[in-house]
Design a protein around this motif. Sequence first.
Motif, PDB file in Angstrom:
ATOM      1  N   GLN A   1       0.812  -1.228   0.000  1.00 52.85           N
ATOM      2  CA  GLN A   1       0.000   0.000   0.000  1.00 52.85           C
ATOM      3  C   GLN A   1       0.845   1.279   0.000  1.00 52.85           C
TER       4      GLN A   1
ATOM      5  N   ARG B   1       0.345   4.261  -3.516  1.00 56.25           N
ATOM      6  CA  ARG B   1      -0.761   5.178  -3.760  1.00 56.25           C
ATOM      7  C   ARG B   1      -0.465   6.501  -3.075  1.00 56.25           C
TER       8      ARG B   1
ATOM      9  N   TRP C   1      -1.459   9.512  -0.854  1.00 54.91           N
ATOM     10  CA  TRP C   1      -2.422   9.744   0.218  1.00 54.91           C
ATOM     11  C   TRP C   1      -2.402  11.213   0.641  1.00 54.91           C
TER      12      TRP C   1
ATOM     13  N   GLU D   1      -9.295   6.518  -7.490  1.00 54.19           N
ATOM     14  CA  GLU D   1      -9.884   5.166  -7.467  1.00 54.19           C
ATOM     15  C   GLU D   1     -11.353   5.235  -7.874  1.00 54.19           C
TER      16      GLU D   1
ATOM     17  N   ARG E   1      -7.063  -1.017  -6.814  1.00 52.66           N
ATOM     18  CA  ARG E   1      -6.371  -1.185  -5.539  1.00 52.66           C
ATOM     19  C   ARG E   1      -5.124  -2.051  -5.634  1.00 52.66           C
TER      20      ARG E   1
ATOM     21  N   HIS F   1      -5.371   8.162  -3.618  1.00 56.03           N
ATOM     22  CA  HIS F   1      -6.339   7.546  -2.707  1.00 56.03           C
ATOM     23  C   HIS F   1      -7.509   8.514  -2.508  1.00 56.03           C
TER      24      HIS F   1
END
Length: 488
Positions: free
Chosen positions: A92, A95, A97, A234, A258, A317
Motif C-alpha cells: 500500500q 498510492r 495519500w 480510485e 487497488r 487515494h
Amino acid sequence: MTAVGVSKVPGREERELVASIDGLRNRWPSLSAHVVLTRVQKLVLLAVVALVAAALVWRPIGTLQVLIGCITVVYGGAIAFRVALVWAAGRQEHRVWVSDSDALAATDDELPVYTVLVPAYREPEVIHLLMAHLEDLDYPADKLDVKLLLEADDTETIAAARAQLPAGSRIHVVIVPPSQPQTKPKACNYGLQLARGELVTIYDAEDRPEPLQLRRAAVALARLGPAYACLQAELGYFNTYQNRITRWFTLEYAAWFRSLLPGLVAFGMPIPLGGTSNHFRTEALRELGAWDPFNVTEDADLGMRLARLGHQVGVLHAVTLEEANSDFINWVKQRSRWYKGYLMTWLVHMRAPRQTLRQLGWRGLLCLNFFVGGTPLTALINPVFWAMTILWVIARPHAIQVLFVAPVYYLGLLCLVLGNLTVIYLNVLVVRQMDRPNLLWSALISPVYWAMMSIAAVKAGLQLLLRPSYWEKTTHGLHLKQGAAHGG
C-alpha cells in the motif's frame, strides 16, 4: 489537415472544433488512431498470415504445436505478471495519500483554478443527480470551472440540464457542435479549448466523486512537483448489490484500482488510465495533444502517451463512485468498446516497436503487450482453449493429444488448474481487502464472468475491423429504473 464531417459553425467555434478533432493527428500522426493499421502494419500482418498459412499447408501438425506452445507460454506469463502486480501493490505504499485535514488545510489562495469537464450524451434521466454531485464538490466557487459538455443533437439532455441548473450555479453548459467522430474524447478536447483551470479533471454523468477529491488532487500534485502530470483516483460502484453482474464488476474494479494499477506504479510501468477522475496538469495535457478522438478508450491511450513522453502518473487515494452496468447486453456493449479501444491502443503504440522500447523501456513494453494488448487478446482466445479442454474431458480425441507436446501440456495444465485457481484466489483476496464477505460467492464463481468477457472480446474484434471509431453508447440510470420497479 482539415477535420471531416464538421458542420458550418462560427469562426472561433470552428477553429476550436477542428483543433479538438485534428489536434493530435496533426501534431503526432503516428500516435493517432485515425488510421488503425498503417500500411506497414498491414503488410506485416499479411506477411505473417501468409507465412502461417504456408506453414499449415507444409507441416500442419508441427505448426499448430508451435502456435499452441507460444500461446500457452504467453498465458503463463500473463498470469505470473498479474500475480507480481498484486504482490507489488500489497504494501500500500504506491498510492498517493492526502488526509482530510491536509486537504482542508489548503487555503483558497493556495488552491489553483480547477476545470471539471463532464461529457454527457443522452443522459436526461441522471442529469439532476449529476448536478447535485457537482454542487457537492468542496472547492472555492471562484476557482471552480465546471463545464457540462453536451452534443448539439442531444436536445433532451440539453433541456433537462438547463431546467435543472440552479440560479448562480458554477456549472456552465457547453454545446459541442455536430461533427464526426462523435466521441467522448472529442467532446473533452472541445471543452479543453475553453478550460481556464491550471488543473483539469473529467467526470462521467453518473459519477459521485467524494467532495474532497479536487482538494486532495491539488495538494498531492503540488507536493509531487511537475514531474507528475496526472493522478488517477480510485473508481468504485454505488450499486454493487443490484445483481450478480454488478457484484462481479465491483470485484473487478477493486482489483484494478487497488492492486493492478498500484502494482504498475511499483514496477515503474505506464498506467492505462480510467475513463474518469483523472486529474491533469492542464499545460501538460495540452502539450500531449490531449485525447485521441478516434480512440474509443482514449484514457488507456493517454496513459501510454504520458509515459512515452516522459511524464509520471500516480494513483490517488480518493474515490469516485460510478454506476456498475447491471444489464448483460448493455455490459457487453460497454466492455466490447473497452476491448476494442485497448486493441487500438496496442496497435498504435506498436507501430514503431524500437521507438516505443526506447521511450518506455522494457518494463513499459511488457506492460503494453501483457496488460493493454494481452487483456482483450486472452479474452478472445479463451473460448478456443475452453472448447478443447471440454472436448478432451468428454471424448479424449487423439488429435488434441498430438497438438499438446509434453512440455506445453504440463504448462497448459498448470495454467488451467493453478492459474485459474490463482485468479479466483486474487478475487477472494479483494473480498477480504474490501471487507465485504457477502461478495465471496461472486468471487468463487467468477469464471462465469470470464465467459462474458470473451463474448465482448469477440464483438470487439469484429467492430475493430468494421467500425473502429464507432462509440457504442452505454445506457446509465438502470439502477433508477429497477428502484422504481420495486417501489423505491
